[in-house]
Structures are given as structure tokens and as C-alpha cells.
Design a protein around this motif. Sequence first.
Motif, PDB file in Angstrom:
ATOM      1  N   ALA A  21     -10.835  32.385  15.951  1.00  0.00           N
ATOM      2  CA  ALA A  21      -9.915  33.256  15.213  1.00  0.00           C
ATOM      3  C   ALA A  21     -10.204  33.197  13.714  1.00  0.00           C
ATOM      4  CB  ALA A  21      -8.467  32.861  15.503  1.00  0.00           C
ATOM      5  N   GLU A  22     -10.462  32.002  13.205  1.00  0.00           N
ATOM      6  CA  GLU A  22     -10.763  31.825  11.781  1.00  0.00           C
ATOM      7  C   GLU A  22     -12.044  32.561  11.395  1.00  0.00           C
ATOM      8  OE1 GLU A  22     -12.788  28.138   9.603  1.00  0.00           O
ATOM      9  OE2 GLU A  22     -10.780  27.678  10.359  1.00  0.00           O
ATOM     10  N   ASP A  25     -11.624  36.397  11.483  1.00  0.00           N
ATOM     11  CA  ASP A  25     -10.930  36.850  10.282  1.00  0.00           C
ATOM     12  C   ASP A  25     -11.862  36.826   9.070  1.00  0.00           C
ATOM     13  OD1 ASP A  25      -8.458  37.677   8.934  1.00  0.00           O
ATOM     14  OD2 ASP A  25      -8.560  35.700   7.982  1.00  0.00           O
ATOM     15  N   LYS A  26     -12.633  35.761   8.944  1.00  0.00           N
ATOM     16  CA  LYS A  26     -13.571  35.621   7.829  1.00  0.00           C
ATOM     17  C   LYS A  26     -14.573  36.768   7.796  1.00  0.00           C
ATOM     18  CE  LYS A  26     -17.261  32.548   6.220  1.00  0.00           C
ATOM     19  NZ  LYS A  26     -17.953  31.284   6.489  1.00  0.00           N
ATOM     20  N   ASN A  30     -12.103  41.702  14.888  1.00  0.00           N
ATOM     21  CA  ASN A  30     -11.080  41.103  15.747  1.00  0.00           C
ATOM     22  C   ASN A  30     -11.704  40.022  16.641  1.00  0.00           C
ATOM     23  OD1 ASN A  30     -11.984  42.224  18.262  1.00  0.00           O
ATOM     24  ND2 ASN A  30     -10.900  44.129  17.809  1.00  0.00           N
ATOM     25  N   TYR A  31     -10.862  39.313  17.328  1.00  0.00           N
ATOM     26  CA  TYR A  31     -11.271  38.174  18.163  1.00  0.00           C
ATOM     27  C   TYR A  31     -12.346  38.575  19.178  1.00  0.00           C
ATOM     28  CZ  TYR A  31     -10.352  33.800  20.760  1.00  0.00           C
ATOM     29  OH  TYR A  31     -10.447  32.573  21.356  1.00  0.00           O
TER      30      TYR A  31
END
Length: 71
Positions: A21-22, A25-26, A30-31
Motif C-alpha cells: 500500500a505504501e 501510494d508512493k 492503486n493497490y
Amino acid sequence: MVRKSLSVSISFPRWMDDKIAEQADKHGVNYSEYVREIIRDHHQTPFDRMDDPVVCRDENGEVTENVEGAA
């Protein structure tokens, strides 16, 4: 009508889920997009490779090395 995608359920340790998830986002995706990309480009994955991966567990969660197929 043919579906172009499907949903797959897999289990991750919580730390790995958090890292995915991190990283998604970076990178501004999306996931699911991030997971697809790291599968496509597995040589650059941020995760360490396993020395001896377990690919089979029985219904009790025990590691098995059955050579027979499903009944």
C-alpha cells in the motif's frame, strides 16, 4: 461476454500488505496496479526472494509435498 479481468484472493502478512500500500501510494497507482506491476517486473521487486518457498499446504495449514493430484 468475455471478462478481461478477475479477482484473486491471496494472503499476505500484514507488514507486506502495508508495504504494498505504501509503495502504491508512493508511485501514484492503486493497490492492484502496483501488484500487477511488481509481478510483471519481478526482478526489481522491493521484497527479498525466498530461499525455499512453500507452495503447498494441506487443509490444516501443514506444509505438504504430495505428488498426487486432487481426488
